[in-house]
Scaffold this active site. Structure first.
Site, PDB file in Angstrom:
ATOM      1  N   SER A 179      37.982  41.132  39.303  1.00  0.00           N
ATOM      2  CA  SER A 179      37.861  39.717  39.879  1.00  0.00           C
ATOM      3  C   SER A 179      36.618  39.490  40.407  1.00  0.00           C
ATOM      4  CB  SER A 179      38.850  39.221  40.905  1.00  0.00           C
ATOM      5  OG  SER A 179      40.273  39.201  40.241  1.00  0.00           O
ATOM      6  N   LYS A 194      34.183  34.229  49.914  1.00  0.00           N
ATOM      7  CA  LYS A 194      35.533  34.101  49.068  1.00  0.00           C
ATOM      8  C   LYS A 194      36.562  33.676  50.253  1.00  0.00           C
ATOM      9  CE  LYS A 194      38.580  35.876  45.892  1.00  0.00           C
ATOM     10  NZ  LYS A 194      38.856  37.034  44.844  1.00  0.00           N
ATOM     11  N   SER A 250      39.490  36.155  40.156  1.00  0.00           N
ATOM     12  CA  SER A 250      39.680  35.244  40.849  1.00  0.00           C
ATOM     13  C   SER A 250      38.510  34.736  41.866  1.00  0.00           C
ATOM     14  CB  SER A 250      40.826  35.776  41.854  1.00  0.00           C
ATOM     15  OG  SER A 250      40.512  36.735  42.590  1.00  0.00           O
TER      16      SER A 250
END
EC number: 6.3.5.7
Length: 484
Positions: free
Chosen positions: A176, A77, A152
């Site tokens: 997330s 990420k 996210s």
């Protein structure tokens, strides 16, 4: 390499046997990313040259079964620092930021031999539940590209679901990792707060953020967590607690475990198809030897307001550092220092980040602090105490991950409150610092994945993996993938 059937373990066996090379794996992953990224948009930065060099060095070193991650292509990420590789947090504010050191989790995966090939798209500064707030555009769900992948960590989930990489890391502040894992039909683990170092991870809300693995199977997830977990001197919130052998213990079964099913997690807001698939998987746990017990968690309704007050307040503090002075985006048009600050943040942050910063700043202002932030902190303790009481009676809690399946792009953009409510079933886990896992257990009538959430007591991830593995042995949802 078959796009969806291979795992970390099966690829390691082929690498050890000399049937494939890491260079071949990395080249194939790069090819797929280039072929699909115009549609899926899961990748912000492709580190092609470095990845191929590391793959060549890995092949020269040779392989063994006790290093299953060596030579395996993964993605991170884009809020996890990578030395010399752009790390943007999906924000204009950091669009050109190149770190000069690695996050601890980046170092640990490199030490295990994994090869990071991509920095993955996300909601800006991890603020969002659909991966639509990214400065680099939304990620699309591989099961239906008109739908969101969740957020996210949407890029991390979509990259695994689409077969672009074997495994990824995401971060989970209020769901997330688990929510996008559910929307994409993969396994996502949010570990206990403190189990994995946050050193070198761009902060959203420091008392809630946690790094965790996203994979196709439960075993792959356990392999990844073993690699990244453990104490870190650089992180004051890191727990100095021994990391179990998750892979070995996950096959111990669920005989003797008591599983709690909170009635509030199956309320009217939860889609009937989601309820049905989750209840079927709970029955599978019972058939495997677990004792199932109905429980109550009356504090569920307080989770969303408490979470958004605390998370926004911490974000307000953490994002003060982006001022146009030291690093990151800097406005060009200003007359004095105050204008530099204001214009830099106005131009550098997206709408959702601004919304949360304004909410957070309001709640910690001196005239509002007791009424909002302190009250939320007190209710957070009540939520923690409620979990403590439940875990004195059960070993695990099981529930849906989300109230529904992946929604359409743009569907909730005009109503931020509706978007926030989508986190209803995940935020309590973060508020209490507990571990929680999402795994695929079925599909709705549109062919969209449905996830089961398994929550454990602090530092008892091994029990979660035992339950998840037991379900995976009799539930083939993880084998069904997006149409190519």
């Amino acid at each position: 390499m078959e796009k969806f059937t291979e795992t970390i373990r099966s690829l390691n066996e082929k690498l050890v046997a000399g049937q494939i090379t890491s260079v071949e794996l990395v080249e194939e992953a790069i090819r797929r990313i280039k072929a699909e990224n115009d549609v899926i948009n899961a990748v912000i930065t492709l580190d092609e040259e470095n990845a191929l060099a590391k793959a060549k060095a890995s092949d020269e070193k040779g392989y063994s079964s006790d290093r299953p991650l060596q030579g395996i292509p993964i993605g991170l990420k884009d809020n996890i620092l990578t030395n010399g590789v752009t790390t943007t947090a999906a924000s204009k504010m950091l669009a050109d930021f190149v770190p000069i050191y690695d996050a601890t989790v980046t170092e640990k995966l490199a030490a295990a031999g994994a090869i990071n090939i991509a920095k993955l798209n996300m909601d800006e500064f991890a603020m969002g539940g659909s991966n639509e707030t990214s400065y680099f555009g939304p990620v699309r769900n591989p099961f239906d590209t008109d739908r969101v992948p969740g957020g996210s960590s949407g890029g991390s989930a979509a990259a695994v679901a689409a077969g672009q990489v074997i495994a990824t890391l995401g971060t989970d502040t209020g769901g997330s990792i688990r929510q996008p894992a559910a929307y994409n039909g993969i396994v996502g683990m949010k570990p206990t707060y403190g189990r994995v170092s946050r050193w070198g991870v761009i902060s959203f809300a420091s008392s809630l953020d946690q790094v965790g693995p996203m994979t196709r199977t439960v075993e792959d997830n356990a392999i990844m967590l073993e690699a990244i977990a453990g104490y870190d001197d650089n992180d004051s919130t890191s727990a100095n607690i021994e990391v179990p052998n998750y892979v070995a213990s996950m096959k111990d079964g669920v005989q003797g475990l008591t599983v709690g099913v909170p009635v509030e997690f199956f309320g009217e807001s939860v889609d009937d198809q989601v309820k049905a698939q989750v209840r079927a998987s709970i029955k599978q746990l019972e058939n495997a030897g677990a004792t199932v017990k109905e429980i109550s968690f009356e504090n569920l309704k307080y989770g969303i307001p408490v979470y958004y007050i605390i998370a926004s307040a911490e974000a307000s503090s953490n994002l003060q550092r982006y001022d146009g002075i030291r690093y990151g985006y800097r406005a060009e048009d200003f007359n004095d220092l105050e204008e530099l600050y204001v214009n830099t943040r106005t131009e550098g942050f997206g709408d959702e980040v601004k919304r949360r910063l304004m909410t957070g700043t309001f709640s910690i202002a001196s005239e509002n602090f007791d009424e909002y932030f302190m009250k939320a902190a007190k209710v957070r303790m009540l939520i923690k105490e409620a979990f403590d009481k439940i875990f004195s009676e059960v070993d695990l809690i099981v529930s849906p991950v989300t109230t529904g399946t992946a929604f359409k792009l743009g569907e909730k953009n005009d109503d931020p409150i509706e978007m926030y409510i989508a986190d209803l079933l995940t935020v309590p886990v973060n508020l209490a610092g507990l571990p929680g896992l999402s795994m695929p257990v079925g599909f709705d009538d549109k062919g969209l994945p449905i996830g089961l959430q398994i929550i454990g007591n602090r530092f008892e991830e091994e029990k979660i993996y035992r339950a998840a593995y037991a379900v995976e042995q009799v539930n083939d949802a993880y084998t069904k993938h997006p149409a190519e």
